[in-house]
Motif scaffolding. Sequence first.
Motif, mmCIF file in Angstrom:
data_model
loop_
_atom_site.group_PDB
_atom_site.id
_atom_site.type_symbol
_atom_site.label_atom_id
_atom_site.label_comp_id
_atom_site.label_asym_id
_atom_site.label_seq_id
_atom_site.Cartn_x
_atom_site.Cartn_y
_atom_site.Cartn_z
ATOM 1 N N LYS A 60 0.835 -1.207 0.000
ATOM 2 C CA LYS A 60 0.000 0.000 0.000
ATOM 3 C C LYS A 60 0.870 1.258 0.000
ATOM 4 N N GLU A 61 1.909 1.281 0.842
ATOM 5 C CA GLU A 61 2.820 2.437 0.896
ATOM 6 C C GLU A 61 3.465 2.679 -0.464
ATOM 7 N N ASN A 62 3.948 1.612 -1.101
ATOM 8 C CA ASN A 62 4.625 1.753 -2.393
ATOM 9 C C ASN A 62 3.670 2.206 -3.483
ATOM 10 N N LEU A 63 2.470 1.663 -3.505
ATOM 11 C CA LEU A 63 1.508 2.069 -4.529
ATOM 12 C C LEU A 63 1.045 3.507 -4.314
ATOM 13 N N GLU A 64 0.758 3.871 -3.067
ATOM 14 C CA GLU A 64 0.303 5.239 -2.794
ATOM 15 C C GLU A 64 1.389 6.261 -3.078
ATOM 16 N N SER A 65 2.651 5.887 -2.883
ATOM 17 C CA SER A 65 3.733 6.825 -3.200
ATOM 18 C C SER A 65 3.840 7.064 -4.706
ATOM 19 N N ARG A 66 3.229 6.177 -5.501
ATOM 20 C CA ARG A 66 3.222 6.320 -6.963
ATOM 21 C C ARG A 66 1.867 6.802 -7.483
ATOM 22 N N GLY A 67 1.002 7.250 -6.560
ATOM 23 C CA GLY A 67 -0.270 7.843 -6.964
ATOM 24 C C GLY A 67 -1.418 6.873 -7.172
ATOM 25 N N VAL A 68 -1.257 5.630 -6.719
ATOM 26 C CA VAL A 68 -2.330 4.644 -6.837
ATOM 27 C C VAL A 68 -2.871 4.407 -5.422
#
Length: 182
Positions: A71-79
């Motif tokens: 979740k952290e990695n995806l949200e840091s990429r705008g997802v």
Amino acid sequence: MIRTKIYAFAALLSVLAVSYACTAGKVIDTNQAENFKLENYKSFDFYKTDLEIDKMPEYTQRVDWIKEAIKENLESRGVNQETENPEMLVNIGVFIEEKVQTRETDLISDPPMYIGQRNYHWEVQEIPVGTYNEGTFTLDFVDRATNEMVWQGVGKSIITKKDEAAKKDIKNATQKLFTKIE
């Protein structure tokens, strides 16, 4: 003086070897669809499963840590995570295998104890010295509209029993997988 430098150099090498050996896993493989671009997706959610994870309570917390790292990695990429109508679904696969650590015998540390008979011989053998768990982790992104997998990453790591180290390893391993997304 020279002997002190040699000992200091040997100590430095052993510290580097230990820190290198303790890094969190490695990326084994990644595959992606021809037209996959992560920036084309604005929302995601995890697949809902009927797993009986209660049978392995020691791993329940770790699966939550995996989801948190993703979740952290995806949200840091705008997802962003959206449970109602996500554009992309995330599937997590974890396979845990118990492995046996061995060492090879030699004449210095394991000399023959009895050499009385003419036909006696000594040979190098693998001796078990411990066990450990190795985990293989797969991360799949599925386009919800087409129900096709658009990206997959596979990583492998030794599983530590210490929770704090495990959480850090999971975070680092997940980041390694995300660096492979083009």
